[in-house]
Design a protein around this motif. Structure first.
Motif, mmCIF file in Angstrom:
data_model
loop_
_atom_site.group_PDB
_atom_site.id
_atom_site.type_symbol
_atom_site.label_atom_id
_atom_site.label_comp_id
_atom_site.label_asym_id
_atom_site.label_seq_id
_atom_site.Cartn_x
_atom_site.Cartn_y
_atom_site.Cartn_z
ATOM 1 N N MET A 1 0.816 -1.195 0.000
ATOM 2 C CA MET A 1 0.000 0.000 0.000
ATOM 3 C C MET A 1 0.860 1.259 0.000
ATOM 4 S SD MET A 1 -3.124 0.751 -0.104
ATOM 5 C CE MET A 1 -4.281 2.004 0.217
ATOM 6 N N SER A 2 2.023 1.183 0.630
ATOM 7 C CA SER A 2 2.879 2.363 0.693
ATOM 8 C C SER A 2 3.456 2.696 -0.682
ATOM 9 C CB SER A 2 4.003 2.155 1.707
ATOM 10 O OG SER A 2 4.873 1.136 1.276
ATOM 11 N N LYS A 3 3.670 1.680 -1.518
ATOM 12 C CA LYS A 3 4.164 1.953 -2.868
ATOM 13 C C LYS A 3 3.120 2.706 -3.687
ATOM 14 C CE LYS A 3 7.489 -1.770 -3.480
ATOM 15 N NZ LYS A 3 7.890 -2.911 -4.310
ATOM 16 N N LEU A 4 1.867 2.325 -3.513
ATOM 17 C CA LEU A 4 0.791 3.014 -4.219
ATOM 18 C C LEU A 4 0.676 4.464 -3.747
ATOM 19 C CD1 LEU A 4 -1.581 2.906 -6.196
ATOM 20 C CD2 LEU A 4 -3.004 2.157 -4.292
ATOM 21 N N LYS A 5 0.772 4.685 -2.459
ATOM 22 C CA LYS A 5 0.699 6.036 -1.898
ATOM 23 C C LYS A 5 1.861 6.885 -2.402
ATOM 24 C CE LYS A 5 0.329 8.526 2.445
ATOM 25 N NZ LYS A 5 0.311 8.443 3.899
ATOM 26 N N SER A 10 3.965 11.148 -5.902
ATOM 27 C CA SER A 10 4.917 11.602 -6.927
ATOM 28 C C SER A 10 4.199 12.010 -8.205
ATOM 29 C CB SER A 10 5.955 10.525 -7.206
ATOM 30 O OG SER A 10 5.352 9.391 -7.759
ATOM 31 N N LEU A 11 3.096 11.332 -8.504
ATOM 32 C CA LEU A 11 2.306 11.695 -9.673
ATOM 33 C C LEU A 11 1.715 13.090 -9.514
ATOM 34 C CD1 LEU A 11 1.046 10.704 -12.372
ATOM 35 C CD2 LEU A 11 -0.888 9.939 -11.007
#
Length: 63
Positions: A1-5, A10-11
């Motif tokens: 989940m932290s990678k998605l956040k 960054s997006l």
């Protein structure tokens, strides 16, 4: 989940700070140009379709 956040954060930063957005007036004129070009292209394709359909009908009825 932290990678998605991290990806979403960054997006958002890239959209806010690294993308150069065109001025509203230029965006409007480019959109109008695309609209007119699309209409002309659709008209051309429609006329080609109509003429080829009539030509094929004439050709098939001739034989």
């Amino acid at each position: 989940m932290s990678k998605l956040k991290l990806f979403v954060q960054s997006l958002i930063q890239e959209i806010k700070y690294k993308i150069t957005w065109p001025p509203y007036g230029k965006l409007q004129s480019n959109a109008l140009l695309v609209l007119v070009a699309s209409f002309i292209f659709a008209l051309f394709i429609g006329l080609m379709d109509l003429s080829l359909r009539e030509a094929f009908i004439w050709f098939y009825n001739a034989f």
